[in-house]
Design a protein around this motif. Structure first.
Motif, PDB file in Angstrom:
ATOM      1  N   THR A  51      15.945   9.406 -14.476  1.00 32.17           N
ATOM      2  CA  THR A  51      16.105  10.223 -13.269  1.00 32.17           C
ATOM      3  C   THR A  51      15.938   9.378 -12.011  1.00 32.17           C
ATOM      4  O   THR A  51      16.692   9.530 -11.046  1.00 32.17           O
ATOM      5  CB  THR A  51      15.090  11.383 -13.273  1.00 32.17           C
ATOM      6  OG1 THR A  51      15.241  12.117 -14.484  1.00 32.17           O
ATOM      7  CG2 THR A  51      15.291  12.298 -12.097  1.00 32.17           C
ATOM      8  N   SER A  52      14.978   8.476 -12.011  1.00 35.75           N
ATOM      9  CA  SER A  52      14.744   7.611 -10.845  1.00 35.75           C
ATOM     10  C   SER A  52      15.933   6.690 -10.595  1.00 35.75           C
ATOM     11  O   SER A  52      16.377   6.528  -9.456  1.00 35.75           O
ATOM     12  CB  SER A  52      13.486   6.784 -11.051  1.00 35.75           C
ATOM     13  OG  SER A  52      12.379   7.608 -11.208  1.00 35.75           O
ATOM     14  N   LEU A  53      16.447   6.105 -11.652  1.00 37.15           N
ATOM     15  CA  LEU A  53      17.620   5.239 -11.499  1.00 37.15           C
ATOM     16  C   LEU A  53      18.834   6.032 -11.042  1.00 37.15           C
ATOM     17  O   LEU A  53      19.613   5.572 -10.192  1.00 37.15           O
ATOM     18  CB  LEU A  53      17.911   4.503 -12.805  1.00 37.15           C
ATOM     19  CG  LEU A  53      16.934   3.399 -13.193  1.00 37.15           C
ATOM     20  CD1 LEU A  53      17.248   2.857 -14.581  1.00 37.15           C
ATOM     21  CD2 LEU A  53      16.946   2.284 -12.166  1.00 37.15           C
ATOM     22  N   SER A  54      19.002   7.230 -11.590  1.00 40.96           N
ATOM     23  CA  SER A  54      20.121   8.079 -11.183  1.00 40.96           C
ATOM     24  C   SER A  54      20.012   8.456  -9.714  1.00 40.96           C
ATOM     25  O   SER A  54      21.008   8.461  -8.985  1.00 40.96           O
ATOM     26  CB  SER A  54      20.169   9.353 -12.040  1.00 40.96           C
ATOM     27  OG  SER A  54      20.338   9.031 -13.386  1.00 40.96           O
ATOM     28  N   TRP A  55      18.803   8.767  -9.263  1.00 44.25           N
ATOM     29  CA  TRP A  55      18.572   9.093  -7.862  1.00 44.25           C
ATOM     30  C   TRP A  55      18.919   7.901  -6.964  1.00 44.25           C
ATOM     31  O   TRP A  55      19.543   8.056  -5.931  1.00 44.25           O
ATOM     32  CB  TRP A  55      17.120   9.516  -7.673  1.00 44.25           C
ATOM     33  CG  TRP A  55      16.742   9.827  -6.257  1.00 44.25           C
ATOM     34  CD1 TRP A  55      15.914   9.105  -5.460  1.00 44.25           C
ATOM     35  CD2 TRP A  55      17.180  10.941  -5.476  1.00 44.25           C
ATOM     36  NE1 TRP A  55      15.802   9.686  -4.229  1.00 44.25           N
ATOM     37  CE2 TRP A  55      16.575  10.827  -4.216  1.00 44.25           C
ATOM     38  CE3 TRP A  55      18.022  12.017  -5.722  1.00 44.25           C
ATOM     39  CZ2 TRP A  55      16.788  11.746  -3.197  1.00 44.25           C
ATOM     40  CZ3 TRP A  55      18.226  12.938  -4.697  1.00 44.25           C
ATOM     41  CH2 TRP A  55      17.612  12.807  -3.463  1.00 44.25           C
ATOM     42  N   CYS A  56      18.543   6.728  -7.399  1.00 46.00           N
ATOM     43  CA  CYS A  56      18.845   5.517  -6.640  1.00 46.00           C
ATOM     44  C   CYS A  56      20.359   5.325  -6.514  1.00 46.00           C
ATOM     45  O   CYS A  56      20.884   5.096  -5.427  1.00 46.00           O
ATOM     46  CB  CYS A  56      18.200   4.307  -7.308  1.00 46.00           C
ATOM     47  SG  CYS A  56      18.504   2.757  -6.460  1.00 46.00           S
ATOM     48  N   PHE A  57      21.072   5.425  -7.632  1.00 44.57           N
ATOM     49  CA  PHE A  57      22.519   5.240  -7.595  1.00 44.57           C
ATOM     50  C   PHE A  57      23.206   6.331  -6.779  1.00 44.57           C
ATOM     51  O   PHE A  57      24.169   6.060  -6.058  1.00 44.57           O
ATOM     52  CB  PHE A  57      23.091   5.171  -9.012  1.00 44.57           C
ATOM     53  CG  PHE A  57      22.718   3.914  -9.735  1.00 44.57           C
ATOM     54  CD1 PHE A  57      22.903   2.672  -9.156  1.00 44.57           C
ATOM     55  CD2 PHE A  57      22.159   3.976 -11.002  1.00 44.57           C
ATOM     56  CE1 PHE A  57      22.549   1.503  -9.810  1.00 44.57           C
ATOM     57  CE2 PHE A  57      21.799   2.812 -11.673  1.00 44.57           C
ATOM     58  CZ  PHE A  57      21.998   1.579 -11.075  1.00 44.57           C
ATOM     59  N   LEU A  58      22.710   7.569  -6.865  1.00 46.33           N
ATOM     60  CA  LEU A  58      23.282   8.665  -6.085  1.00 46.33           C
ATOM     61  C   LEU A  58      23.132   8.397  -4.592  1.00 46.33           C
ATOM     62  O   LEU A  58      24.088   8.552  -3.820  1.00 46.33           O
ATOM     63  CB  LEU A  58      22.614   9.991  -6.460  1.00 46.33           C
ATOM     64  CG  LEU A  58      23.035  11.195  -5.624  1.00 46.33           C
ATOM     65  CD1 LEU A  58      24.508  11.545  -5.893  1.00 46.33           C
ATOM     66  CD2 LEU A  58      22.132  12.383  -5.891  1.00 46.33           C
ATOM     67  N   LEU A  59      21.944   7.976  -4.174  1.00 50.53           N
ATOM     68  CA  LEU A  59      21.739   7.695  -2.748  1.00 50.53           C
ATOM     69  C   LEU A  59      22.524   6.469  -2.292  1.00 50.53           C
ATOM     70  O   LEU A  59      22.949   6.409  -1.134  1.00 50.53           O
ATOM     71  CB  LEU A  59      20.253   7.543  -2.441  1.00 50.53           C
ATOM     72  CG  LEU A  59      19.467   8.851  -2.435  1.00 50.53           C
ATOM     73  CD1 LEU A  59      18.031   8.612  -2.008  1.00 50.53           C
ATOM     74  CD2 LEU A  59      20.108   9.889  -1.544  1.00 50.53           C
ATOM     75  N   CYS A  60      22.738   5.507  -3.166  1.00 49.14           N
ATOM     76  CA  CYS A  60      23.577   4.358  -2.821  1.00 49.14           C
ATOM     77  C   CYS A  60      25.005   4.819  -2.546  1.00 49.14           C
ATOM     78  O   CYS A  60      25.638   4.399  -1.564  1.00 49.14           O
ATOM     79  CB  CYS A  60      23.574   3.324  -3.941  1.00 49.14           C
ATOM     80  SG  CYS A  60      22.047   2.405  -4.102  1.00 49.14           S
TER      81      CYS A  60
END
Length: 190
Positions: free
Chosen positions: A8-17
């Motif tokens: 979830t944390s990695l997905s959040w990072c990629f989404l905000l990128c």
């Protein structure tokens, strides 16, 4: 579960990128915002502990990619990089040491702090790459800044390691110029 928190944390990072890039910002800025938002959550330290291995891997790749961007060193490149590093070190010594001295913290403490701050930030490379992307600066200047940052990283390793000896030498040099350390007020700094 720990795996779900990491995913979830990695997905959040990629989404905000992706969102940052679509908003006209850099991917790096999106990643920074994602990190700030995750870090403010109650389980931020848990995420940090799980991302350490991934972070170290990408940090290694980041520095490998930096090394690949530097062309074959020439005397011109090394000379200009050395001038830039010399300017950074000199400006840090003049600004930080004088501020510490004027605040009554002492020359030695100011010199040690300045020597510990003598590197050029990796974040400057993000700004430079944005400048190149927007055609505000050329590739040659970006290469010079990259080489200066790497040279500063090498030099600052030794400046930090020998900061006490160098600070004492700089205090003696300042005394030769008539600027004296106020040891009565700054005994705690020694």
């Amino acid at each position: 579960t720990p795996e779900l928190v990491l995913l979830t944390s990695l997905s959040w990072c990629f989404l905000l990128c992706i969102l940052a890039q679509q908003a006209g910002l850099s991917k790096e800025m999106g990643a920074l915002i994602a990190g700030i938002s995750i870090g403010s959550l109650p389980y931020g330290t848990d995420v940090i502990s799980k991302l350490t291995g991934v972070r170290d891997f990408f940090t290694t790749l980041f520095f490998v990619s930096l090394g690949l961007q530097i062309p074959e060193p020439s005397w011109n490149l090394l000379g200009l990089s050395a001038l830039a590093v010399g300017f950074v070190i000199t400006s840090r010594i003049l600004s930080v040491a004088s501020a510490a001295y004027l605040q009554g913290k002492g020359l030695r403490l100011g010199f040690i702090t300045a020597l510990n701050l003598a590197q050029i930030s990796e974040f400057s490379l993000v700004i430079v790459s944005l400048g190149v992307g927007y055609k505000h600066i050329g590739e040659n200047l970006a290469t010079q800044i990259l080489a200066a940052m790497l040279l500063a990283s090498l030099v600052s390793t030794y400046l930090i390691f020998f900061n006490d000896r160098l600070a004492r030498l700089l205090v003696k040099a300042a005394a030769g110029l008539g600027i004296r350390e106020n040891t009565a007020k700054n005994d705690h700094a020694y």
